[in-house]
Motif scaffolding. Sequence first.
Motif, PDB file in Angstrom:
ATOM      1  N   ARG A 159     -33.685  12.063  88.063  1.00 27.70           N
ATOM      2  CA  ARG A 159     -33.336  11.489  89.359  1.00 27.70           C
ATOM      3  C   ARG A 159     -33.769  10.035  89.484  1.00 27.70           C
ATOM      4  N   ALA A 160     -34.621   9.566  88.564  1.00 27.36           N
ATOM      5  CA  ALA A 160     -35.146   8.199  88.658  1.00 27.36           C
ATOM      6  C   ALA A 160     -34.025   7.161  88.545  1.00 27.36           C
ATOM      7  N   GLY A 161     -33.103   7.386  87.615  1.00 34.08           N
ATOM      8  CA  GLY A 161     -32.010   6.436  87.429  1.00 34.08           C
ATOM      9  C   GLY A 161     -31.146   6.275  88.671  1.00 34.08           C
ATOM     10  N   PRO A 162     -30.604   7.377  89.209  1.00 36.70           N
ATOM     11  CA  PRO A 162     -29.798   7.249  90.425  1.00 36.70           C
ATOM     12  C   PRO A 162     -30.575   6.679  91.609  1.00 36.70           C
ATOM     13  N   PHE A 163     -31.852   7.039  91.728  1.00 38.11           N
ATOM     14  CA  PHE A 163     -32.638   6.507  92.839  1.00 38.11           C
ATOM     15  C   PHE A 163     -32.736   4.987  92.754  1.00 38.11           C
ATOM     16  N   ASP A 164     -33.152   4.472  91.593  1.00 42.61           N
ATOM     17  CA  ASP A 164     -33.308   3.026  91.490  1.00 42.61           C
ATOM     18  C   ASP A 164     -31.976   2.294  91.476  1.00 42.61           C
ATOM     19  N   GLU A 165     -30.935   2.932  91.006  1.00 41.18           N
ATOM     20  CA  GLU A 165     -29.601   2.324  91.107  1.00 41.18           C
ATOM     21  C   GLU A 165     -29.193   2.201  92.569  1.00 41.18           C
ATOM     22  N   GLY A 166     -29.567   3.189  93.381  1.00 43.13           N
ATOM     23  CA  GLY A 166     -29.289   3.102  94.814  1.00 43.13           C
ATOM     24  C   GLY A 166     -30.043   1.967  95.472  1.00 43.13           C
ATOM     25  N   VAL A 167     -31.299   1.792  95.085  1.00 43.24           N
ATOM     26  CA  VAL A 167     -32.072   0.667  95.619  1.00 43.24           C
ATOM     27  C   VAL A 167     -31.457  -0.654  95.163  1.00 43.24           C
ATOM     28  N   ARG A 168     -31.097  -0.734  93.882  1.00 44.93           N
ATOM     29  CA  ARG A 168     -30.490  -1.968  93.366  1.00 44.93           C
ATOM     30  C   ARG A 168     -29.221  -2.318  94.134  1.00 44.93           C
ATOM     31  N   ALA A 169     -28.371  -1.312  94.368  1.00 47.16           N
ATOM     32  CA  ALA A 169     -27.123  -1.556  95.085  1.00 47.16           C
ATOM     33  C   ALA A 169     -27.390  -2.004  96.519  1.00 47.16           C
ATOM     34  N   ALA A 170     -28.384  -1.399  97.170  1.00 53.07           N
ATOM     35  CA  ALA A 170     -28.716  -1.788  98.545  1.00 53.07           C
ATOM     36  C   ALA A 170     -29.211  -3.223  98.599  1.00 53.07           C
ATOM     37  N   LEU A 171     -30.045  -3.607  97.630  1.00 56.42           N
ATOM     38  CA  LEU A 171     -30.545  -4.986  97.607  1.00 56.42           C
ATOM     39  C   LEU A 171     -29.424  -5.970  97.278  1.00 56.42           C
ATOM     40  N   ALA A 172     -28.564  -5.607  96.340  1.00 61.61           N
ATOM     41  CA  ALA A 172     -27.461  -6.499  95.954  1.00 61.61           C
ATOM     42  C   ALA A 172     -26.484  -6.701  97.102  1.00 61.61           C
ATOM     43  N   ALA A 173     -26.338  -5.700  97.956  1.00 60.12           N
ATOM     44  CA  ALA A 173     -25.437  -5.799  99.102  1.00 60.12           C
ATOM     45  C   ALA A 173     -26.130  -6.311 100.354  1.00 60.12           C
ATOM     46  N   ALA A 174     -27.439  -6.591 100.252  1.00 58.62           N
ATOM     47  CA  ALA A 174     -28.234  -6.979 101.427  1.00 58.62           C
ATOM     48  C   ALA A 174     -27.980  -6.006 102.573  1.00 58.62           C
ATOM     49  N   ASP A 175     -28.148  -4.721 102.273  1.00 59.81           N
ATOM     50  CA  ASP A 175     -27.770  -3.639 103.177  1.00 59.81           C
ATOM     51  C   ASP A 175     -29.016  -2.955 103.745  1.00 59.81           C
ATOM     52  N   PRO A 176     -29.490  -3.356 104.927  1.00 61.84           N
ATOM     53  CA  PRO A 176     -30.695  -2.723 105.480  1.00 61.84           C
ATOM     54  C   PRO A 176     -30.509  -1.247 105.805  1.00 61.84           C
ATOM     55  N   GLU A 177     -29.282  -0.832 106.179  1.00 60.69           N
ATOM     56  CA  GLU A 177     -29.068   0.577 106.504  1.00 60.69           C
ATOM     57  C   GLU A 177     -29.257   1.459 105.274  1.00 60.69           C
ATOM     58  N   ALA A 178     -28.834   0.971 104.105  1.00 63.56           N
ATOM     59  CA  ALA A 178     -29.021   1.745 102.882  1.00 63.56           C
ATOM     60  C   ALA A 178     -30.503   1.874 102.544  1.00 63.56           C
ATOM     61  N   LEU A 179     -31.262   0.816 102.750  1.00 67.00           N
ATOM     62  CA  LEU A 179     -32.704   0.884 102.517  1.00 67.00           C
ATOM     63  C   LEU A 179     -33.367   1.821 103.525  1.00 67.00           C
ATOM     64  N   ARG A 180     -32.910   1.755 104.753  1.00 72.04           N
ATOM     65  CA  ARG A 180     -33.467   2.626 105.789  1.00 72.04           C
ATOM     66  C   ARG A 180     -33.245   4.097 105.447  1.00 72.04           C
ATOM     67  N   GLY A 181     -32.179   4.392 104.721  1.00 74.26           N
ATOM     68  CA  GLY A 181     -31.842   5.766 104.405  1.00 74.26           C
ATOM     69  C   GLY A 181     -32.545   6.339 103.188  1.00 74.26           C
ATOM     70  N   LEU A 182     -33.418   5.575 102.538  1.00 76.69           N
ATOM     71  CA  LEU A 182     -34.135   6.104 101.376  1.00 76.69           C
ATOM     72  C   LEU A 182     -34.980   7.309 101.774  1.00 76.69           C
ATOM     73  N   ASP A 183     -34.977   8.313 100.936  1.00 77.96           N
ATOM     74  CA  ASP A 183     -35.690   9.572 101.208  1.00 77.96           C
ATOM     75  C   ASP A 183     -37.163   9.413 100.807  1.00 77.96           C
ATOM     76  N   PRO A 184     -38.090   9.451 101.760  1.00 75.09           N
ATOM     77  CA  PRO A 184     -39.502   9.252 101.412  1.00 75.09           C
ATOM     78  C   PRO A 184     -40.064  10.336 100.514  1.00 75.09           C
TER      79      PRO A 184
END
Length: 235
Positions: A159-184
Amino acid sequence: MIRRLAVLPHPPLLVPELVGGAVDETEPLRAACLAAARELVDSSPHWVVIAGDPSGRRTIGPDISGTFRGYGVDVPVALSAVESTSDLALPLPALVAGWLRGAAGAMTVRVELVHPDLPPAECFALGGELAARAGAAVLVLGTGSHRHGDASVGRPDDRAGPFDEGVRAALAAADPEALRGLDPALAAELGADGRAAWQVLAGLAEATGPWRCTRSELLVPYGVGYHSAVWETGA
């Protein structure tokens, strides 16, 4: 008004004196971080740093200095270019912030620490509060999962790969909603200690946007996900 922000990791291996013969091997990550830090200096020599630490919510600096002695070598750092008071217990994010300040040529750093387990809603609310008093340049420190492949610090986890790819995509898109949706819970299982800081960033960005990303990269040396990104205001 915040004009530029950077997202970087804070591993000790950024500091050349701490990595012994691995200086060349760790240079790509170091170069990416220093390039982003120098872009912050172009916006302002005074930084606000947001990072997670088990010590919990507190503010450090900028009149504080410390050392990486606890990580093997006595490399001194300071959160200000002027005289400071020594704190031998300075946490790692503050030490790395001080090192980046000196290497990039910033003048002062104020570190805002949050607990890595802070719930997403509280992270988001804190980001909104910090937005009003952050200044022109913000640096967000945190690392991704440490469970990438056989070289990982922790047990490998698919799951590490998809998780960090999701973070990378959120940062690349400057998408605060995607970051807000990260599962703690997932972030904790994967050892991604940057989750809380990234969700504070989400609250700050939501209050100050729109933003656009001008630089984004994910490197995975030694099985750990290290994100670097630079955001600027504007559509």
